[in-house]
Write an enzyme that holds these catalytic residues in place. Structure first.
Site, short mmCIF file in Angstrom:
data_model
loop_
_atom_site.label_atom_id
_atom_site.label_comp_id
_atom_site.label_asym_id
_atom_site.label_seq_id
_atom_site.Cartn_x
_atom_site.Cartn_y
_atom_site.Cartn_z
N ARG A 59 4.88 24.89 -15.30
CA ARG A 59 5.03 25.64 -16.56
C ARG A 59 6.48 25.55 -17.08
O ARG A 59 6.72 25.66 -18.28
CB ARG A 59 4.61 27.11 -16.40
CG ARG A 59 4.82 27.93 -17.69
CD ARG A 59 3.97 29.19 -17.77
NE ARG A 59 4.01 29.98 -16.55
CZ ARG A 59 5.04 30.72 -16.16
NH1 ARG A 59 6.14 30.80 -16.89
NH2 ARG A 59 4.98 31.40 -15.03
N TYR A 112 -2.22 24.73 -42.72
CA TYR A 112 -3.31 24.78 -41.75
C TYR A 112 -3.83 26.22 -41.65
O TYR A 112 -3.04 27.15 -41.42
CB TYR A 112 -2.77 24.29 -40.40
CG TYR A 112 -3.83 24.18 -39.35
CD1 TYR A 112 -4.84 23.24 -39.44
CD2 TYR A 112 -3.83 25.02 -38.25
CE1 TYR A 112 -5.82 23.13 -38.48
CE2 TYR A 112 -4.80 24.92 -37.27
CZ TYR A 112 -5.80 23.97 -37.39
OH TYR A 112 -6.76 23.88 -36.43
N ASP A 184 5.90 21.42 -40.35
CA ASP A 184 4.73 20.93 -39.63
C ASP A 184 4.48 19.51 -40.15
O ASP A 184 4.05 19.31 -41.28
CB ASP A 184 3.53 21.85 -39.91
CG ASP A 184 2.27 21.40 -39.16
OD1 ASP A 184 2.17 20.21 -38.80
OD2 ASP A 184 1.36 22.24 -38.97
N LYS A 209 -3.78 15.31 -33.38
CA LYS A 209 -4.08 14.49 -34.55
C LYS A 209 -3.49 13.08 -34.41
O LYS A 209 -3.79 12.41 -33.45
CB LYS A 209 -3.59 15.20 -35.82
CG LYS A 209 -3.93 16.71 -35.84
CD LYS A 209 -5.41 17.01 -35.85
CE LYS A 209 -5.75 18.47 -35.60
NZ LYS A 209 -5.08 19.44 -36.46
#
Ligand SMILES: *Cc1c(COP(=O)(O)O)cnc(C)c1O
Length: 406
Positions: A59, A112, A184, A209
């Site tokens: 992590r 989005y 973004d 994407k």
């Protein structure tokens, strides 16, 4: 790869983030481990104290994840990157790192869908107020700036309207007010747009994407410009916990090797599809940054190295006709997401942007009849033939509807 500022983008796609590995492995090994063994108790303690470099727990850091992060940082021209579990994990980590109660955010109105919902539903509860503006109108952004504006969050081209925002002009206005510009860049990928070149401060992507490009990974990434921001973001990401795992990082890094060549094909085909659509009689309007009819066509030429693979359009007959169209395509698949090798078609008002609500959609220019098409890398004549069959089905259904029933 040995760094050379003149190295071309295509070559960087293949070699960035790749190091020397054991056994002469050409690709980064997948360190599919949650934790790393310390050589001694003292070694563990010195890693935690930051006195020695090394891996502790996935992590916090993992070499396979780092290889992918380094690749994207280099492609965007940033300092370092942070791999996240999804694009939304990247978005929420950015707002978690940059905002506090009492702060104000300006966000593109065409964005989005879940980003709008995140700001309106979650960050609002923590006292962060958001204003949604058409960021393709720089003056509207300037007018929305308040003394407590901390973040200007831009999606350009916006999802799904493909409105283009002037990054340099917005960054100038933001920096005057000590606000941070977050972009973004999912729709363009660093192959077509690198927001740091236009003075943006933070760049993020849904890796799901174009960067991964193969519709088999959910992931996100944040790219920052300096060490201080990196440390703060890394701490926030480790605490919120939305990190990407090693195997998905490996797949994304593998996908990036063909990013340049895939984007070339997406662009080449999308303009042909857009031009075909523009001429079809049942098409009401088409929006694609490479069409001269796009309202910010000139700005797109300045900001982009290509116009991308995303097209939106509306057919005559509104939402019903849009459904006939989507149900008639055979090569393209009805599915949300975008940027993969396969062509996908979807309806934002009832799918990706449903959760925003009609009012927010209308404010963002997302009409009920708008259809979004992600142009894949299949043979372009076959993509067009597929759309042609579907649009002719719409034409037939409209003609039938026009015949009075007896
Ligand atoms: C898909 C997408 C996101 C969210 O990414 P996930 O990986 O689905 O969480 C964010 N921004 C844009 C522009 C997207 O297309």
């Amino acid at each position: 790869m040995k760094k050379n500022s003149k190295t071309s983008f295509e070559t960087k796609c293949v070699h960035s983030g790749i190091d020397e590995y054991e056994f002469g492995s050409v690709v980064p090994p997948i360190y599919q481990t949650s934790t790393f063994k310390f050589k001694s108790a003292q070694h563990g303690a010195s890693l935690f104290a930051g006195e020695e470099k090394g891996y502790i727990y996935t992590r916090l850091a993992n070499p396979t994840v780092e290889a992918m992060e380094n690749s994207i940082a280099e492609l965007e021209g940033g300092y370092k990157a942070l791999g996240c579990a999804s694009g939304m994990a990247a978005v929420s980590t950015v707002f978690g790192a940059l905002t506090s109660s009492g702060d104000h955010v300006i966000c593109s109105a065409a964005v989005y869908g879940p980003t709008t919902t995140l700001l309106n539903a979650i960050f609002k509860r923590y006292g962060v107020e958001s204003t949604f503006v058409d960021t393709s109108n720089t003056q509207a952004v300037k007018d929305a700036v308040k003394p407590n504006t901390k973040v200007i969050y831009i999606e350009t081209p916006g999802n799904p309207t493909l409105a283009i925002s002037d990054l340099s002009a917005i960054a100038e206005a933001a920096h005057k007010n000590n606000a941070v510009v977050v972009v973004d860049n999912t729709f363009m990928s660093p192959a077509l747009q690198r927001p740091f070149e236009f003075s943006a401060d933070v760049v993020l992507h849904s890796l799901t994407k174009f960067l991964n490009g193969h519709a088999d990974v959910i992931g996100g990434v944040i790219v920052v410009k300096d060490e201080e921001t990196y440390k703060h973001f890394r701490k926030t990401l480790s605490q919120l916990g939305g990190v990407i795992d090693p195997f998905n990082s490996f797949l994304v890094h593998r996908g990036i090797k063909t990013l340049s060549i895939r984007m070339e094909r997406h662009c080449e085909s999308a303009i042909k599809v857009a031009e075909y659509l523009e001429k079809h009689p049942v098409i009401k309007w088409v929006r694609y940054p490479g069409l001269k009819s796009h309202p910010q066509y000139e700005l797109g030429l300045r900001q982009h190295d290509g116009h991308g693979g995303m097209i939106t359009f509306e057919v005559e007959g509104g939402i019903e006709a849009g459904r006939v169209m989507m149900n008639s395509v055979k090569l393209a698949q009805i599915a949300v997401s975008l940027g993969g090798v396969e062509s996908l078609i979807q309806h934002p008002a009832s799918m990706t942007h449903y959760s925003m609500g009609k009012e927010a959609r209308e404010a963002g220019g997302i009409s009920d009849g708008l259809v979004r098409f992600s142009v894949g890398i299949e043979n372009v004549d076959e993509i067009i033939a597929d759309l042609d069959f579907a649009l002719n089905s719409v034409k037939e259904s409209l003609t039938k509807a026009a015949v009075p029933s007896v």
